[in-house]
Design a protein around this motif. Structure first.
Motif, PDB file in Angstrom:
ATOM      1  N   LEU A   1      28.985  36.008  33.594  1.00 22.60           N
ATOM      2  CA  LEU A   1      29.676  35.609  34.767  1.00 22.60           C
ATOM      3  C   LEU A   1      29.260  34.073  35.193  1.00 22.60           C
ATOM      4  O   LEU A   1      28.220  33.839  35.555  1.00 22.60           O
ATOM      5  N   LEU A   2      30.457  33.400  35.785  1.00 19.35           N
ATOM      6  CA  LEU A   2      30.251  31.952  36.022  1.00 19.35           C
ATOM      7  C   LEU A   2      31.448  31.737  37.281  1.00 19.35           C
ATOM      8  O   LEU A   2      32.287  32.495  37.264  1.00 19.35           O
ATOM      9  N   MET A   3      31.105  30.837  37.920  1.00 21.70           N
ATOM     10  CA  MET A   3      32.025  30.322  38.821  1.00 21.70           C
ATOM     11  C   MET A   3      32.282  28.811  38.946  1.00 21.70           C
ATOM     12  O   MET A   3      31.451  27.986  38.395  1.00 21.70           O
ATOM     13  N   GLU A   4      33.422  28.420  39.329  1.00 17.36           N
ATOM     14  CA  GLU A   4      33.677  26.772  39.380  1.00 17.36           C
ATOM     15  C   GLU A   4      33.672  26.322  40.922  1.00 17.36           C
ATOM     16  O   GLU A   4      34.541  27.014  41.476  1.00 17.36           O
ATOM     17  N   ARG A   5      32.694  25.615  41.318  1.00 16.52           N
ATOM     18  CA  ARG A   5      32.477  25.223  42.800  1.00 16.52           C
ATOM     19  C   ARG A   5      33.956  24.446  42.978  1.00 16.52           C
ATOM     20  O   ARG A   5      34.560  23.617  42.378  1.00 16.52           O
ATOM     21  N   SER A   6      34.315  24.485  44.310  1.00 17.44           N
ATOM     22  CA  SER A   6      35.407  23.577  44.941  1.00 17.44           C
ATOM     23  C   SER A   6      35.272  22.257  44.628  1.00 17.44           C
ATOM     24  O   SER A   6      34.358  21.680  44.620  1.00 17.44           O
ATOM     25  N   GLY A   7      36.425  21.470  44.273  1.00 13.72           N
ATOM     26  CA  GLY A   7      36.341  20.060  44.066  1.00 13.72           C
ATOM     27  C   GLY A   7      36.202  19.307  45.546  1.00 13.72           C
ATOM     28  O   GLY A   7      35.803  17.995  45.566  1.00 13.72           O
ATOM     29  N   SER A   8      36.088  19.906  46.521  1.00  9.63           N
ATOM     30  CA  SER A   8      36.014  19.295  47.939  1.00  9.63           C
ATOM     31  C   SER A   8      34.713  19.485  48.500  1.00  9.63           C
ATOM     32  O   SER A   8      34.315  18.886  49.543  1.00  9.63           O
TER      33      SER A   8
ATOM     34  N   THR B   1      32.189  35.713  45.022  1.00  7.61           N
ATOM     35  CA  THR B   1      33.098  36.360  44.079  1.00  7.61           C
ATOM     36  C   THR B   1      33.633  37.582  44.246  1.00  7.61           C
ATOM     37  O   THR B   1      34.630  38.083  43.661  1.00  7.61           O
ATOM     38  N   GLY B   2      33.179  38.328  45.365  1.00 12.26           N
ATOM     39  CA  GLY B   2      33.806  39.584  45.821  1.00 12.26           C
ATOM     40  C   GLY B   2      33.159  40.772  44.969  1.00 12.26           C
ATOM     41  O   GLY B   2      33.541  41.733  45.152  1.00 12.26           O
TER      42      GLY B   2
ATOM     43  N   THR C   1      34.693  27.880  46.326  1.00 15.68           N
ATOM     44  CA  THR C   1      34.829  28.671  45.016  1.00 15.68           C
ATOM     45  C   THR C   1      36.155  28.249  44.414  1.00 15.68           C
ATOM     46  O   THR C   1      37.381  28.745  45.057  1.00 15.68           O
ATOM     47  N   ALA C   2      36.473  27.626  43.324  1.00 14.44           N
ATOM     48  CA  ALA C   2      37.643  27.056  42.875  1.00 14.44           C
ATOM     49  C   ALA C   2      38.180  28.300  41.772  1.00 14.44           C
ATOM     50  O   ALA C   2      39.492  28.717  41.882  1.00 14.44           O
ATOM     51  N   ARG C   3      37.429  28.968  41.354  1.00  7.22           N
ATOM     52  CA  ARG C   3      37.770  29.958  40.136  1.00  7.22           C
ATOM     53  C   ARG C   3      36.291  30.738  39.849  1.00  7.22           C
ATOM     54  O   ARG C   3      34.985  30.163  39.963  1.00  7.22           O
ATOM     55  N   VAL C   4      36.612  31.930  39.461  1.00  8.52           N
ATOM     56  CA  VAL C   4      35.409  32.940  39.101  1.00  8.52           C
ATOM     57  C   VAL C   4      35.760  33.341  37.495  1.00  8.52           C
ATOM     58  O   VAL C   4      37.020  33.819  37.361  1.00  8.52           O
ATOM     59  N   PHE C   5      34.997  33.220  36.509  1.00 10.42           N
ATOM     60  CA  PHE C   5      35.485  33.616  35.110  1.00 10.42           C
ATOM     61  C   PHE C   5      34.338  33.891  34.383  1.00 10.42           C
ATOM     62  O   PHE C   5      33.089  34.005  34.671  1.00 10.42           O
TER      63      PHE C   5
ATOM     64  N   ARG D   1      28.515  48.463  35.909  1.00 11.50           N
ATOM     65  CA  ARG D   1      29.698  49.028  36.585  1.00 11.50           C
ATOM     66  C   ARG D   1      30.537  47.716  36.920  1.00 11.50           C
ATOM     67  O   ARG D   1      30.751  47.370  38.186  1.00 11.50           O
ATOM     68  N   PRO D   2      31.411  47.185  36.279  1.00 13.02           N
ATOM     69  CA  PRO D   2      31.999  45.918  36.758  1.00 13.02           C
ATOM     70  C   PRO D   2      33.155  46.337  37.858  1.00 13.02           C
ATOM     71  O   PRO D   2      33.553  47.242  37.900  1.00 13.02           O
ATOM     72  N   SER D   3      33.283  45.310  38.655  1.00 17.82           N
ATOM     73  CA  SER D   3      34.191  45.156  39.941  1.00 17.82           C
ATOM     74  C   SER D   3      35.006  44.052  39.797  1.00 17.82           C
ATOM     75  O   SER D   3      34.534  43.157  39.177  1.00 17.82           O
ATOM     76  N   PRO D   4      36.241  44.225  40.539  1.00 18.49           N
ATOM     77  CA  PRO D   4      37.183  42.983  40.344  1.00 18.49           C
ATOM     78  C   PRO D   4      36.524  41.734  40.988  1.00 18.49           C
ATOM     79  O   PRO D   4      35.779  42.038  41.981  1.00 18.49           O
ATOM     80  N   VAL D   5      36.596  40.559  40.472  1.00 23.92           N
ATOM     81  CA  VAL D   5      36.117  39.285  41.248  1.00 23.92           C
ATOM     82  C   VAL D   5      37.025  38.145  41.104  1.00 23.92           C
ATOM     83  O   VAL D   5      38.090  38.257  40.292  1.00 23.92           O
ATOM     84  N   GLY D   6      36.907  37.255  41.943  1.00 25.03           N
ATOM     85  CA  GLY D   6      37.666  36.215  42.165  1.00 25.03           C
ATOM     86  C   GLY D   6      37.484  35.387  43.232  1.00 25.03           C
ATOM     87  O   GLY D   6      36.486  35.681  44.049  1.00 25.03           O
ATOM     88  N   PRO D   7      37.930  33.938  43.699  1.00 26.62           N
ATOM     89  CA  PRO D   7      37.376  33.361  44.583  1.00 26.62           C
ATOM     90  C   PRO D   7      37.618  33.919  45.905  1.00 26.62           C
ATOM     91  O   PRO D   7      38.744  34.307  46.074  1.00 26.62           O
ATOM     92  N   VAL D   8      36.564  34.127  46.706  1.00 30.93           N
ATOM     93  CA  VAL D   8      36.483  34.635  48.259  1.00 30.93           C
ATOM     94  C   VAL D   8      36.904  33.608  49.044  1.00 30.93           C
ATOM     95  O   VAL D   8      37.996  33.943  50.097  1.00 30.93           O
ATOM     96  N   ASP D   9      36.665  32.383  49.028  1.00 29.56           N
ATOM     97  CA  ASP D   9      36.667  31.232  49.757  1.00 29.56           C
ATOM     98  C   ASP D   9      37.349  30.055  48.983  1.00 29.56           C
ATOM     99  O   ASP D   9      36.106  29.474  48.512  1.00 29.56           O
ATOM    100  N   LEU D  10      38.536  29.576  48.877  1.00 28.33           N
ATOM    101  CA  LEU D  10      38.962  28.803  47.922  1.00 28.33           C
ATOM    102  C   LEU D  10      38.297  27.418  48.518  1.00 28.33           C
ATOM    103  O   LEU D  10      38.281  26.417  47.687  1.00 28.33           O
ATOM    104  N   ALA D  11      38.043  27.214  49.656  1.00 28.33           N
ATOM    105  CA  ALA D  11      37.066  26.006  50.058  1.00 28.33           C
ATOM    106  C   ALA D  11      35.752  25.797  49.470  1.00 28.33           C
ATOM    107  O   ALA D  11      35.236  24.700  49.323  1.00 28.33           O
TER     108      ALA D  11
END
Length: 227
Positions: free
Chosen positions: A64-71, A110-111, A156-160, A144-154
């Protein structure tokens, strides 16, 4: 987002899938200089932790990785592990604090549900000179995987997730130069260039787990590889 995580964290390698056992065994004996030449100072530095979370997906073992916001002011747009600085409520930095912080930050960013994560080992603390963070990599099995995604787009740009097979593929590996001039490993995966601290930890994990395949260390990729 306010984290719902605040429980005790038990470290156990029991019940891990067979493919993770080499990493669990290696983690027991790895010394700090074997991971990085950037080691924590005798005093100072801001305690922090990252969650190095392995699961199983459609393409086999994955990370699991994430991409930090460009801002963001620091590490903008950079792929990373979920994680961040310890909060007072996380507890003792020399005790369970880094374990709680890694799970709390991962939930906040990531949630993911920390209840589905089994912490199976902790790597030695490392140092990020540019930010002054003293980082504890916490190794987890996403049983036990759970859904993940950016919680705050400011933030985290994406979770993958990245298949471990892609990380070990020599075609996806290269060396890149940091702004400081220091060179280090890099990975071209999932439309991202993983470099810096995160790539260094992944590189050493692949090596000590016995997953590494020979790759061309003379292959260079610039940080602005998309340009």
């Amino acid at each position: 987002m306010t984290s719902t995580y605040g429980g005790e964290v038990r470290v156990s390698a029991q019940g891990l899938p067979e493919w993770l056992l080499p990493l669990a065994r290696a983690a027991e004996t790895i010394e700090p200089p074997q991971l990085s030449r950037f080691l924590p100072p005798r005093a100072g530095g801001r305690p922090s932790a990252v969650l190095v979370l392995f699961g199983e997906g459609a393409h086999g073992p994955e990370l699991l990785l994430m991409e930090r916001s460009g801002s963001l002011r620091s590490h903008a747009g950079q792929p990373s592990f979920p994680g961040g600085a310890l909060d007072p409520e996380d507890g003792d930095p020399d005790g369970p604090g880094p374990l709680r912080a890694a799970l709390r930050e991962a939930e906040e960013e990531t949630g993911l549900d920390p209840a589905g994560v089994q912490v199976f080992s902790v790597l030695p603390r490392l140092y990020i000179p540019v930010s002054g963070f003293v980082v504890t990599p916490v190794l987890g099995w996403w049983h036990r995987p759970s859904p993940v995604g950016p919680v705050d787009l400011a933030e985290t740009a994406r979770v993958f997730t990245v298949p471990v097979a892609d990380l070990t593929d020599p075609a996806n590996r290269a060396t890149t130069a940091h702004p400081s001039g220091h060179t280090g490993p890099a990975f071209l995966v999932e439309g991202a260039l993983v470099w810096g601290f995160t790539a260094g930890v992944i590189d050493r994990i692949l090596h000590f787990a016995g997953w590494e395949r020979p790759w061309d260390r003379a292959k260079r990729v610039p940080l602005d590889w998309r340009a």
